[in-house]
Design an enzyme around this catalytic site. Structure first.
Site, PDB file in Angstrom:
ATOM      1  N   SER A   1       0.701  -1.141   0.046  1.00 56.00           N
ATOM      2  CA  SER A   1       0.158  -0.113   0.041  1.00 56.00           C
ATOM      3  C   SER A   1       0.903   1.296  -0.026  1.00 56.00           C
ATOM      4  O   SER A   1       1.825   1.461   0.687  1.00 56.00           O
ATOM      5  CB  SER A   1      -0.821  -0.109   0.970  1.00 56.00           C
ATOM      6  OG  SER A   1      -1.835   1.043   1.237  1.00 56.00           O
ATOM      7  N   ASP A   2       0.534   2.155  -0.813  1.00 52.25           N
ATOM      8  CA  ASP A   2       0.968   3.525  -0.797  1.00 52.25           C
ATOM      9  C   ASP A   2       0.865   4.236   0.515  1.00 52.25           C
ATOM     10  O   ASP A   2      -0.435   3.883   1.212  1.00 52.25           O
ATOM     11  CB  ASP A   2       0.546   4.215  -1.944  1.00 52.25           C
ATOM     12  CG  ASP A   2       1.185   5.682  -2.025  1.00 52.25           C
ATOM     13  OD1 ASP A   2       2.255   5.910  -1.636  1.00 52.25           O
ATOM     14  OD2 ASP A   2       0.487   6.722  -2.500  1.00 52.25           O
ATOM     15  N   LYS A   3       1.481   5.102   0.942  1.00 57.01           N
ATOM     16  CA  LYS A   3       1.338   5.825   2.344  1.00 57.01           C
ATOM     17  C   LYS A   3       0.447   7.027   2.160  1.00 57.01           C
ATOM     18  O   LYS A   3      -0.761   7.048   2.511  1.00 57.01           O
ATOM     19  CB  LYS A   3       2.644   6.139   2.947  1.00 57.01           C
ATOM     20  CG  LYS A   3       2.282   6.696   4.182  1.00 57.01           C
ATOM     21  CD  LYS A   3       3.495   7.301   5.013  1.00 57.01           C
ATOM     22  CE  LYS A   3       4.051   8.593   4.356  1.00 57.01           C
ATOM     23  NZ  LYS A   3       3.436   9.689   4.546  1.00 57.01           N
TER      24      LYS A   3
ATOM     25  N   THR B   1      -1.457  -0.831  -4.195  1.00 56.82           N
ATOM     26  CA  THR B   1      -2.273   0.455  -4.216  1.00 56.82           C
ATOM     27  C   THR B   1      -1.212   1.482  -4.635  1.00 56.82           C
ATOM     28  O   THR B   1      -0.367   1.603  -4.090  1.00 56.82           O
ATOM     29  CB  THR B   1      -3.103   0.595  -3.072  1.00 56.82           C
ATOM     30  OG1 THR B   1      -2.044   0.862  -1.908  1.00 56.82           O
ATOM     31  CG2 THR B   1      -3.789  -0.365  -2.678  1.00 56.82           C
TER      32      THR B   1
END
Length: 860
Positions: free
Chosen positions: A338-340, A585
């Site tokens: 996941s992107d932050k 993501t």
């Protein structure tokens, strides 16, 4: 505004530099290497010459003709089998059957074409991110030129609102703030000064500067991202499964057909010594029909319709599916990268409690910081400071005067304001060290500031210092520090916990600094083993072939910081090489290669066109909470597809073995050619309602376990053959006994063929009740009403066909009743077989897992 420059991504030097790295060498050497005077620019003749050498400043395109693209959709094992079925139907003159099969072929090709068109949008969206025009210094004067004509050595001007047209080294100008978040993943615009690099596709937010072009087209940071996108893409596991299932069925069918042909030829030539063209054509006709029956012509359509209905369900959950196969992939995903920024966090800076020095009230520090801000500049830091005011009306007590914006030299903003009583006050905010140097506090205070900033940095917080002067800047009071952070979304921790409960590991991937990543991971309950990708990955590493030691680190890491596009792509590729199914993501151009390579790339709300074009799943609501719903829906869909697959393989084996075994051992053809065609229609078309079935949701990731699936299919298929062959033997015994003939109304072989037709038509769909669940068929989840209606409707139609003699020879209603009693008894037997088989396979899998764990323990 930013208080520090970001480290430049390590891109390869442009070809024009020879062995020199134009990103790293001193600026005067860059200009010398590129042979350009920054005050005059390039001459038009020199531009033309370099344009021939380096090519246009555009993303390269590979043009594939429409005919070639369309032909591609008719190539492959499943396509070949469907085409063979269509050709056989045409040769036999069965044009109705030909029309249905050919229609399925066109339908499947059309779906693939549509999906490819959606996928190709990734590159098209990337191209939209490139500047169409640029301001270049040529022949001694600035002029507007097509960005595609820029060459290394061109001097270009960038200013507020402009898209940077190529990779530049900035040569002149005081200051520029450039938003490169979509490229590097950094959450704030980066302050640039002469000597820094500006990347193609980034956007200027403040200031104006000139720069020299050091890379164009595919050689830019942006171009390398596009190249990764073009080369990315994982093969659908659903496609692989269809190929394997199709190959299995056709191999069995060909083997049985060869045996049957050999037996028939032996009987005709050796035993009866009567062989002619008619006999050969009869054998060929029946063999071809058998092959047609074995080909799962409806399988791609059933898969596609099932996933399309899943896509419709997900759209109601605010998730748009752009690649249908990704739904099936999501069911088996065991790692979510996941992107932050903007996904796990809110992508908006928020102030924490101020750290006070000369100020007595936290709001006094915030007010001074707000006065030293300009809301109209829409700067992220200024906006966060002003938003932290409890009473925004407090600003109206001051009349703004002179405002000095942030610049990378002073590293602060400054504002002169006047109070209602006419008193002039000067306020400033900026980098803590710059404010300390300005205010000159006592050494113990200065040390305390440094310690506080270091502590905040260790937690991933940014810090601003705020000071106030009431004597026109002669003396300053250090009011305090303003800690800032990008807070996690309210639902992120809950979503991560929910995803983990489903057996999916979550890894955070961000372009931000390691300290920021660690603090965010701590707040979200993720592990804190965060790898700084820019340091851990070698500069010359091939992202398609990650070294084993680095792959080990990737697999055990909890997250990654300071990542660039090639790093994200390499992370996904390395995890896939280790056997993981990976969901990714992201929202920026920098995420596009990894999104396309991932088994289920997911573009989050607010993503760039490039990210949405590369993704298979597009979220339209903020955050990741919809991911949990997507996983559940995907696992339901996978269960439906698995049910159909087991059913179709078992039923196909039943038909093929029954026909071949009865022909060989009983010299009896149990089904006519038209019966086989009708069976195919009755079995495949109504079963598409399986897409609506109620299915249990697996607690763990599920994927294609082909040996287990084919084992279950083969055992149920073998049981079905025993069921069918048993009824055939009973029928022959009845015909041999006159009393039994009168009792059951079974008088000749044509009636026996009708009996076998009804058994296969009705028994086939009853078997679907067994294949749709690993538990007893009468336990929940119960069949969906539409599926139940389709099963009942098919049974009624088949019974009416046999009772009234539509197409087939009519049989007595009493006999139909006896057949149904036989089928219901066998339904219970098949249920018992399925339960025992699942328990055996689970036990064997458990034993293998124990053995593997023991071996790994010994190795460790």
């Amino acid at each position: 505004m930013s208080t520090a420059s970001s480290p430049a991504p390590e891109t390869p030097a442009d070809a024009s530099s020879g062995s020199a790295d134009l990103e790293k060498i001193p600026l005067d050497q860059v200009l010398k290497t590129l042979d350009v005077d920054p005050d005059k620019g390039l001459a038009t003749a020199e531009v033309d010459k370099r344009l021939k050498t380096y090519g246009p400043n555009a993303l390269p395109e590979k043009h594939v003709g429409l005919a070639e693209r369309i032909a591609h959709y008719f190539i492959g094992p499943i396509a070949f089998m469907i085409e063979a079925a269509a050709i056989v139907s045409a040769l036999l003159g069965r044009w109705d059957d030909f029309t249905i099969i050919f229609g399925l072929l066109i339908f499947n090709a059309g779906l693939e074409f549509w999906q490819d068109m959606k996928a190709s949008n990734a590159l098209a969206a990337l191209k939209k991110g490139l500047a169409p025009q640029a301001t270049a210094l040529r022949d001694g004067a600035f002029q507007t030129v097509e960005a595609a004509t820029l060459v290394p050595g061109d001097i270009v001007k960038i200013r507020l609102g402009v898209i940077v047209p190529a990779d530049l080294r900035l040569v002149a100008g005081d200051y520029a703030s450039i938003d490169q978040a979509a490229l590097t993943g950094e959450s704030l615009p980066v302050a640039k000064k002469p000597g820094d690099e500006a990347y193609s596709g980034s956007v200027v937010k403040q200031g104006e500067m000139t720069g020299v072009v050091i890379a164009t087209g595919a050689n830019t940071f942006f171009g390398r991202t596009a190249k990764l996108v073009a080369g990315a893409g994982a093969v659908s596991h659903a496609q692989q499964a269809m190929f394997q299932i199709g190959n299995f069925l056709i191999a069995v069918a060909v083997a049985l057909a060869l045996v049957m042909v050999a037996v028939q030829v032996y009987r005709d030539i050796v035993i009866t010594e009567n062989w002619g063209l008619t006999d050969a054509l009869d054998i060929l006709q029946f063999v071809l029909i058998l092959l047609v029956a074995s080909i799962p012509v409806a399988m791609p359509a059933v898969f596609s319709i099932t996933m399309a209905l899943g896509a419709l369900a997900l759209s109601k959950e605010k998730a748009i599916v752009s690649r249908l196969a990704s739904i099936e992939e999501m069911a088996g995903v065991d790692i979510l990268c996941s992107d932050k920024t903007g996904t796990l966090t809110k992508n908006e800076l928020k102030l924490d409690d101020p750290i006070l020095f000369d100020a007595k009230d936290p709001q006094a520090v915030i007010l001074a910081g707000a006065l030293a801000s300009k809301i109209e500049d829409k700067d992220a830091i200024d906006t966060a400071v002003i938003a932290a005011l409890k009473d925004a009306e407090a600003l109206k007590a001051y009349t703004p005067g002179k405002f000095v914006p942030f610049d990378p030299v002073s590293k602060r903003t400054e504002a002169t304001v006047t109070t209602k009583d006419g008193k002039t006050v000067v306020v400033t905010k900026g980098a803590p060290q710059a404010i300390v140097d300005l205010a000159k506090p006592a050494k113990d205070i200065a040390d305390k500031v440094s310690a506080s900033v270091a502590e905040l940095a260790g937690k991933g917080y940014r810090a601003l210092a705020v000071a106030r002067s009431e004597d026109a800047g002669k003396t300053w009071h250090l009011l305090g520090l303003l800690p800032m952070f990008d807070p996690p979304r309210d639902d992120s921790a809950q979503t991560i916990a929910a995803v983990r409960e489903k057996g999916v590991e979550v890894k955070m991937v961000t372009g931000d600094d390691t300290a920021i990543a660690i603090e965010t991971a701590r707040q979200l309950g993720l592990g804190t083993n965060i790898i700084a990708a820019a340091d851990a990955f070698p500069k010359d590493m091939d992202p398609d072939h990650v070294p084993e030691t680095i792959a080990d680190s990737i697999e055990t890491a909890d997250g990654f910081a300071r990542v660039f596009p090639e790093h994200k792509y390499a992370i996904v590729k390395a995890l896939q090489a280790r056997g993981h199914l990976v969901a990714m993501t992201g929202d920026g151009v920098n995420d596009a290669p990894a999104l396309k390579q991932a088994d289920c790339g997911t573009a989050v709300s607010g993503a760039t066109d490039a990210a949405r074009g590369a993704a298979a799943l597009i979220l339209t609501a903020p955050g990741l909470s919809v991911i949990t719903n997507a996983i559940d829906e995907a696992r339901r869909i996978f269960g439906r597809i698995t049910s159909y697959t087991i059913y179709r393989v078992a039923l196909t084996m039943d038909i093929m073995f029954l026909v071949v075994l009865s022909t060989i051992f009983l010299n009896f053809q149990p089904l006519s050619a038209i019966m086989i065609v009708i069976l195919s229609l009755l079995d495949d078309l109504p079963v598409m309602t399986l897409a609506y079935d109620n299915t249990a949701v697996s607690r763990e990731p599920i994927r294609w376990r082909m040996p287990r699936l084919l084992s279950v299919s083969a055992v149920l298929g073998f049981a079905s053959v025993v069921q069918s062959f048993g009824l055939l033997l009973i029928g022959m015994a009845v015909m041999a006994d006159p009393a039994a003939q009168a009792m059951f109304g079974l008088h000749d072989q044509s009636h026996l063929q009708t009996v076998m037709f009804l058994q296969l038509a009705a028994g086939g769909h009853l078997m679907l009740l067994v294949t749709r669940t690993e538990k007893w068929f009468f336990q929940p989840p119960y069949p969906a009403p539409i599926l139940l209606a389709a099963i009942i409707g098919t049974q009624v139609f088949a019974v009416l066909m046999c009772g009234f003699g539509w197409i087939v020879e009519p049989i007595a209603w009493t006999l139909i009743g006896w057949i149904w009693l036989y089928l219901l008894l066998w339904l219970g037997v098949m249920g018992i077989i399925r339960i025992l088989l699942e328990r055996f396979l689970d036990h064997r899998m458990g034993e293998r897992a124990k053995h593997t764990a023991l071996v790994q323990h010994k190795i460790a």
